[in-house]
Design a protein around this motif. Structure first.
Motif, PDB file in Angstrom:
ATOM      1  N   LEU A 167      31.282 100.607   1.445  1.00 26.05           N
ATOM      2  CA  LEU A 167      32.043 101.147   0.317  1.00 26.05           C
ATOM      3  C   LEU A 167      32.859 100.046  -0.355  1.00 26.05           C
ATOM      4  CD1 LEU A 167      32.707 103.891  -1.052  1.00 26.05           C
ATOM      5  CD2 LEU A 167      34.738 103.974   0.394  1.00 26.05           C
ATOM      6  N   SER A 168      32.783  99.977  -1.673  1.00 23.30           N
ATOM      7  CA  SER A 168      33.531  98.965  -2.418  1.00 23.30           C
ATOM      8  C   SER A 168      34.174  99.600  -3.643  1.00 23.30           C
ATOM      9  CB  SER A 168      32.609  97.820  -2.861  1.00 23.30           C
ATOM     10  OG  SER A 168      31.704  98.274  -3.857  1.00 23.30           O
ATOM     11  N   THR A 169      35.172  98.933  -4.175  1.00 20.23           N
ATOM     12  CA  THR A 169      35.871  99.438  -5.359  1.00 20.23           C
ATOM     13  C   THR A 169      34.924  99.552  -6.540  1.00 20.23           C
ATOM     14  OG1 THR A 169      37.924  98.388  -4.600  1.00 20.23           O
ATOM     15  CG2 THR A 169      37.815  99.006  -6.911  1.00 20.23           C
ATOM     16  N   TYR A 170      34.081  98.559  -6.720  1.00 15.02           N
ATOM     17  CA  TYR A 170      33.146  98.567  -7.852  1.00 15.02           C
ATOM     18  C   TYR A 170      32.211  99.767  -7.776  1.00 15.02           C
ATOM     19  CZ  TYR A 170      29.388  97.182 -10.989  1.00 15.02           C
ATOM     20  OH  TYR A 170      28.442  97.168 -11.989  1.00 15.02           O
ATOM     21  N   LYS A 171      31.649 100.036  -6.597  1.00 14.79           N
ATOM     22  CA  LYS A 171      30.701 101.138  -6.451  1.00 14.79           C
ATOM     23  C   LYS A 171      31.379 102.491  -6.670  1.00 14.79           C
ATOM     24  CE  LYS A 171      27.424  98.715  -3.497  1.00 14.79           C
ATOM     25  NZ  LYS A 171      26.712  98.668  -2.196  1.00 14.79           N
ATOM     26  N   ILE A 172      32.626 102.602  -6.242  1.00 12.43           N
ATOM     27  CA  ILE A 172      33.368 103.854  -6.462  1.00 12.43           C
ATOM     28  C   ILE A 172      33.550 104.106  -7.951  1.00 12.43           C
ATOM     29  CG2 ILE A 172      35.590 105.009  -6.157  1.00 12.43           C
ATOM     30  CD1 ILE A 172      35.863 103.419  -3.500  1.00 12.43           C
ATOM     31  N   LEU A 173      33.987 103.085  -8.678  1.00 12.00           N
ATOM     32  CA  LEU A 173      34.264 103.240 -10.110  1.00 12.00           C
ATOM     33  C   LEU A 173      32.986 103.365 -10.930  1.00 12.00           C
ATOM     34  CD1 LEU A 173      37.145 100.627 -10.503  1.00 12.00           C
ATOM     35  CD2 LEU A 173      37.347 103.105 -10.311  1.00 12.00           C
ATOM     36  N   ASN A 174      31.896 102.787 -10.440  1.00 12.82           N
ATOM     37  CA  ASN A 174      30.638 102.802 -11.189  1.00 12.82           C
ATOM     38  C   ASN A 174      29.938 104.154 -11.124  1.00 12.82           C
ATOM     39  OD1 ASN A 174      28.658 101.374 -12.755  1.00 12.82           O
ATOM     40  ND2 ASN A 174      27.330 101.405 -10.954  1.00 12.82           N
ATOM     41  N   ALA A 175      30.353 105.011 -10.222  1.00 12.83           N
ATOM     42  CA  ALA A 175      29.720 106.323 -10.059  1.00 12.83           C
ATOM     43  C   ALA A 175      30.539 107.415 -10.746  1.00 12.83           C
ATOM     44  CB  ALA A 175      29.559 106.651  -8.582  1.00 12.83           C
ATOM     45  N   ASN A 176      29.845 108.407 -11.287  1.00 18.93           N
ATOM     46  CA  ASN A 176      30.547 109.565 -11.848  1.00 18.93           C
ATOM     47  C   ASN A 176      31.131 110.431 -10.739  1.00 18.93           C
ATOM     48  OD1 ASN A 176      27.903 109.401 -14.041  1.00 18.93           O
ATOM     49  ND2 ASN A 176      29.978 109.330 -14.827  1.00 18.93           N
TER      50      ASN A 176
END
Length: 209
Positions: free
Chosen positions: A182-191
């Motif tokens: 889990l990363s910050t980028y992946k969290i924000l990149n997903a709806n």
């Protein structure tokens, strides 16, 4: 905060998952998010770019014309950057783009990203499930049941599950990872971020440190 737990068919199980306010309901720190996303994107760069400079070109070293009397500028080597096929001036060289970031800042960034996603109602909790065999159609049915078919989604598993992972691999809008990825980028990149129940405890214990 409490979130209803659904099954993989999108139906409410009647249970609720208790999400820690220290992870999913803090005041987001935008600068920490910026630093973590910046590091993540920098680490995607290989840094293997390279062009040959004058000393690396293979060619004759003889003087190509006499020093004086030609009416043009003097030239000593065909490998000079001013000639076609010569070396490149100040060309790119291999570079390491990795950046260092304090662990506490990374944890703060992920908590902030999860809190932002929580405010947007982008957190879904799903009971643990698996498939008998890898099948993309089965995963598409899960997305339809959750209303995520045409949206970017991130599924976070507690442990490696090859059948679920392989079933999602051909779908551009969905990604399946384990809690350690889990990363910050992946969290924000997903709806929407879909947590399986088995992943919640490990994520909260890690981000509370």
């Amino acid at each position: 905060m409490k979130v209803a737990v659904k099954d993989y068919k999108g139906k409410d199980t009647g249970r609720k998952a208790e999400l820690s306010d220290d992870v999913f309901k803090i005041e987001p720190n935008e600068h920490a998010i910026y630093l973590d996303v910046k590091q993540y994107l920098a680490h995607q760069r290989q840094g293997t770019h390279k062009s040959k400079e004058r000393a690396e070109i293979v060619g004759s070293t003889r003087k190509i014309k006499k020093q004086k009397g030609t009416g043009t500028a003097r030239a000593g080597s065909i490998k000079s950057p001013i000639f076609k096929g010569g070396g490149r001036i100040f060309g790119p060289r291999p570079k390491d783009y990795t950046q260092k970031l304090n662990k506490n800042v990374k944890r703060l960034a992920r908590r902030s990203a999860l809190s932002l996603k929580s405010k947007e109602n982008g957190i879904v909790v799903l009971e643990d499930f698996t498939f008998e065999q890898p099948r993309t159609k089965d995963f598409i049915e899960v997305l339809k049941a959750l209303g995520l078919e045409n949206k970017k989604s991130l599924f976070v598993l507690g442990d490696i599950n090859n059948n679920v992972y392989l079933s999602s691999r051909n779908l551009a809008g969905s990604e399946v990872i384990t809690n350690s990825e889990l990363s910050t980028y992946k969290i924000l990149n997903a709806n929407s971020v879909v947590f399986l129940e088995g992943a919640l405890e490990a994520i909260e214990s890690n981000l509370k440190k």
